[in-house]
Scaffold this active site. Structure first.
Site, PDB file in Angstrom:
ATOM      1  N   HIS A 193     -16.975 -31.484  18.060  1.00  0.00           N
ATOM      2  CA  HIS A 193     -15.516 -31.445  18.084  1.00  0.00           C
ATOM      3  C   HIS A 193     -14.998 -30.056  18.452  1.00  0.00           C
ATOM      4  CE1 HIS A 193     -16.104 -35.228  15.983  1.00  0.00           C
ATOM      5  NE2 HIS A 193     -14.809 -35.469  16.010  1.00  0.00           N
ATOM      6  N   HIS A 235     -20.069 -29.837   9.096  1.00  0.00           N
ATOM      7  CA  HIS A 235     -20.604 -28.693   9.833  1.00  0.00           C
ATOM      8  C   HIS A 235     -20.469 -27.425   9.006  1.00  0.00           C
ATOM      9  CE1 HIS A 235     -20.998 -30.934  13.626  1.00  0.00           C
ATOM     10  NE2 HIS A 235     -19.827 -31.478  13.334  1.00  0.00           N
TER      11      HIS A 235
END
Length: 271
Positions: A193, A235
């Protein structure tokens, strides 16, 4: 000569160490010496037999173990610095994962953070680009949209390849969603992303005429989407930062291989 012999005998008689109780100090017992020598011989033979029975690989490993131990006990400065930064990254990422699950401190905002993450997903952007490409009637618009589609496809391929090589897991044990599996975004490094929104924001800033407030909102959107992945626990911080870097590099790559209007028209006609 006859006079010297009585003198030597008298000297031996007067010597205290020649008495019976002190003989053991001067001359060790033969039995002990024989026992010790036989024990040494047996231990030496047993050691030689054990050395013969061991394989050459085991000998090499036994010889290398001290060196490996020394390397582990005396790590290099680079190794210490890298491990320290990695520990800080994991600790900070876990603390910032405030929406990792429902029981977290910001667990109620998890759905909103996930919705923000969907705005940076590859599948909606590819689908939207194809729809705009079909409806576009200008050559300039078709050229920009075709190169944008190329950039999105390159982003998916590059990020998926890097993640397969690194195979780094996130700070929390969270299973990827359906859209993540479709774009092969299953590992943590780098953040897909983050790379996508960085590439898209740079692409729009260079090829679209936007007002200053829209340009600021575009940059803020990219930052929010990137760090929302840390908040939901998918993440680490370094994954997101590296994703921003890879996204910028992908934009530079698309600029180098930019397709001209004639090439885009040829591909559209084939499609």
């Amino acid at each position: 000569m006859p006079a010297s012999q009585p003198r030597s005998r008298a000297r031996d008689r007067n010597n205290v160490l020649n008495r019976a109780e002190f003989l053991s100090l001067n001359q060790p017992l033969k039995g002990n010496q024989e026992g010790r020598s036989s024990g040494r011989k047996q231990s030496g033979q047993a050691g030689a037999a054990g050395a013969q029975n061991t394989n050459p690989k085991e000998r090499r490993q036994s010889q290398q173990l001290p060196e490996e131990d020394c390397m582990q006990l005396n790590p290099s400065f680079k190794g210490i610095a890298f491990n320290s930064l990695l520990a800080i990254d994991i600790c900070m990422s876990k603390r910032l994962g405030v929406c990792a699950n429902r029981a977290s401190s910001w667990g109620g905002a998890r759905s909103m953070i996930n919705l923000l993450g969907i705005t940076g997903h590859g599948i909606p952007w590819i689908a939207g680009t194809l729809i705009c490409l079909v409806k576009s009637s200008t050559l300039a618009g078709q050229e920009v949209l075709m190169n944008l589609l190329l950039a999105l496809l390159l982003d998916i391929v590059i990020v998926a390849g890097l993640q397969k090589l690194a195979k780094r897991k996130g700070p929390y044990d969270i299973n990827p969603g359906l859209l993540d599996y479709l774009t092969m975004d299953t590992y943590a490094f780098p953040a897909g992303h983050a790379s996508r929104v960085a590439m898209l924001s740079k692409f729009f800033l260079n090829h679209l005429v936007l007002a200053i407030p829209l340009r600021i909102l575009l940059v803020l959107w990219a930052l929010c989407v990137g760090f929302s992945r840390v908040m939901i626990g998918r993440h680490h911080i370094t994954d997101v930062l590296s994703g921003f870097v890879f996204g910028y590099l992908q934009f530079r790559l698309v600029e180098l291989i930019w397709m001209s209007s004639n090439t885009c028209q040829m591909l559209i006609s084939i499609w």
